[in-house]
Scaffold this motif. Structure first.
Motif, mmCIF file in Angstrom:
data_model
loop_
_atom_site.group_PDB
_atom_site.id
_atom_site.type_symbol
_atom_site.label_atom_id
_atom_site.label_comp_id
_atom_site.label_asym_id
_atom_site.label_seq_id
_atom_site.Cartn_x
_atom_site.Cartn_y
_atom_site.Cartn_z
ATOM 1 N N MET A 1 47.369 32.691 50.436
ATOM 2 C CA MET A 1 46.382 32.896 49.381
ATOM 3 C C MET A 1 45.150 32.042 49.650
ATOM 4 O O MET A 1 45.215 31.010 50.293
ATOM 5 C CB MET A 1 46.973 32.491 48.017
ATOM 6 N N LYS A 2 44.025 32.513 49.098
ATOM 7 C CA LYS A 2 42.782 31.738 49.218
ATOM 8 C C LYS A 2 42.747 30.680 48.115
ATOM 9 O O LYS A 2 43.117 30.950 46.973
ATOM 10 C CB LYS A 2 41.584 32.672 49.030
ATOM 11 N N PRO A 23 49.984 28.996 51.729
ATOM 12 C CA PRO A 23 51.077 29.927 51.444
ATOM 13 C C PRO A 23 51.136 30.223 49.938
ATOM 14 O O PRO A 23 50.858 29.332 49.127
ATOM 15 C CB PRO A 23 52.337 29.172 51.888
ATOM 16 N N VAL A 24 51.464 31.445 49.573
ATOM 17 C CA VAL A 24 51.628 31.778 48.150
ATOM 18 C C VAL A 24 52.820 30.973 47.639
ATOM 19 O O VAL A 24 53.904 31.032 48.223
ATOM 20 C CB VAL A 24 51.858 33.299 47.967
ATOM 21 N N PRO A 25 52.652 30.162 46.569
ATOM 22 C CA PRO A 25 53.748 29.273 46.148
ATOM 23 C C PRO A 25 54.912 30.040 45.519
ATOM 24 O O PRO A 25 54.720 31.077 44.888
ATOM 25 C CB PRO A 25 53.081 28.351 45.123
ATOM 26 N N GLU A 26 56.120 29.520 45.709
ATOM 27 C CA GLU A 26 57.334 30.150 45.158
ATOM 28 C C GLU A 26 57.763 29.416 43.889
ATOM 29 O O GLU A 26 57.920 28.199 43.904
ATOM 30 C CB GLU A 26 58.469 30.082 46.192
ATOM 31 N N TYR A 126 46.736 32.019 43.177
ATOM 32 C CA TYR A 126 48.018 31.867 42.458
ATOM 33 C C TYR A 126 48.235 30.423 42.081
ATOM 34 O O TYR A 126 47.769 29.505 42.768
ATOM 35 C CB TYR A 126 49.198 32.323 43.333
ATOM 36 N N VAL A 127 48.990 30.234 40.985
ATOM 37 C CA VAL A 127 49.314 28.886 40.539
ATOM 38 C C VAL A 127 50.707 28.927 39.919
ATOM 39 O O VAL A 127 51.142 29.969 39.412
ATOM 40 C CB VAL A 127 48.207 28.392 39.559
#
Ligand code: ZN
Ligand code: ZN
Length: 334
Positions: A1-2, A23-26, A126-127
């Protein structure tokens, strides 16, 4: 992700914000992942970026006025469904066990974690947040771009207004007129409170008058038309505190909104301080947030704003620093 990150704090002109790929967080156990659609830019983000406040995490993604859509649930998360609209404020989490948490004063929790400061915030696609610390916006009709600034200046204003204990029909003074004061003005006028505003900015004078301030001027040069029952004070200039107190009645409460302040000195205790109560705003808490989101929705509380493209965050923050914002706030559309 940006995401925009701060690795090294320096003046905004020297480009401390870097656009990176993360990385897009899990989401963990009770966390939810939120696809950020809007994030307000706060003066605190500027302080964190430039180094007026030391970094708590490096690198950090700033941004704590977040509105977005739930995109993934942690294995134990049950409060929301994918697709729900939620908000995230400065209060990211607390311990839930200390005496402050247990008595409902979670803003004083020593383990408090703050969004965009101790944990990554909303200047990103994303958060993550613990489900209990997200605000439920499913039943709210305000637009997401109007809800983003409510997550910080709105909630903070409500906190200040509440602890000022100003009542219907009374008089309220404010020194400094940024977005927080704007929300206070709107709510106060809906409650038949007379509001006096002291500000230097011509643009802020115009907005204060437009939304019904009963007096707009500068108390450095002249007194309010009447002494006030409550006073909310935003600047960091401690030398102005006695000027504010001199414009209050003895039963008044003075609320200080700043995080730092130059030395405060009171020369005439009996005339200006005797009988008054001084309080400060400290972090934020969920109960005030929930209350204010309902109030803002009922009053249809929009705000004059500048919509910022995700790619143009550094330029927007430079305008914020220079006092060139078009309207009261800036909201990034992601
Ligand atoms: Zn803020
Ligand atoms: Zn606690």
């Amino acid at each position: 992700m940006k995401a925009w990150v701060v690795e090294e704090q320096k003046p905004i002109e020297d480009r401390p914000l870097k656009l990176v790929d993360l990385p897009v967080p899990e989401p963990g156990e009770k966390e939810i992942r939120v696809r950020v659609t809007h994030c307000g830019i706060c003066r605190t983000d500027l302080h964190i970026t430039e180094g007026d406040i030391p970094l708590s995490k490096r690198p950090i993604v700033p941004g704590h006025e977040i509105v977005g859509i739930v995109d993934k649930l942690g294995p134990e998360a049950k409060r929301f469904k994918v697709g729900d609209r939620v908000g995230i404020s400065w209060l990211n989490s607390t311990c839930g066990k200390c005496k402050y948490c247990l008595r409902g004063d979670e803003n004083y929790c020593p383990e408090i974690k703050r969004t965009g400061y101790d944990v990554d915030g909303g200047f990103a696609e994303y958060v993550l947040v613990h489900e209990d610390y997200a605000f439920d916006l499913r039943h709210i009709s305000l637009s997401s771009e109007d809800l983003a600034p409510i997550m910080c200046p709105g909630i903070t204003g409500h906190y200040a207004f509440r602890i000022s204990e100003v009542r219907e029909g009374e008089r309220l003074g404010m020194l400094g007129f940024g977005p927080t004061a704007y929300y206070i003005l709107r709510v106060a006028k809906s409650m038949n409170i007379e509001v006096y505003i002291s500000t230097r900015s011509e643009e802020h004078k115009r907005i204060a008058e437009k939304y019904g301030a009963d007096w707009v001027g500068n108390i450095v040069h002249e007194d309010f038309p009447h002494k006030v029952d409550a006073f909310i004070f935003f600047p960091t200039a401690g030398k102005l505190v006695e000027r504010a107190l001199a414009n209050t009645v003895p039963a008044a409460t003075l609320v200080l909104g700043a995080v730092t302040m130059s030395p405060i000195s009171i020369e005439n205790y009996t005339a200006n301080l005797w009988g008054r109560t001084i309080k400060t705003i400290y972090q934020v808490r969920r109960d005030y947030g929930k209350e204010f989101i309902e109030i803002a929705d009922r009053l249809k509380l929009g705000i004059e704003k500048e919509i910022v493209k995700f790619r143009e965050v550094p330029e927007a923050m430079l305008r914020l620093k220079k006092g060139e914002v078009n309207g009261m706030v800036q909201v990034i559309k992601i």
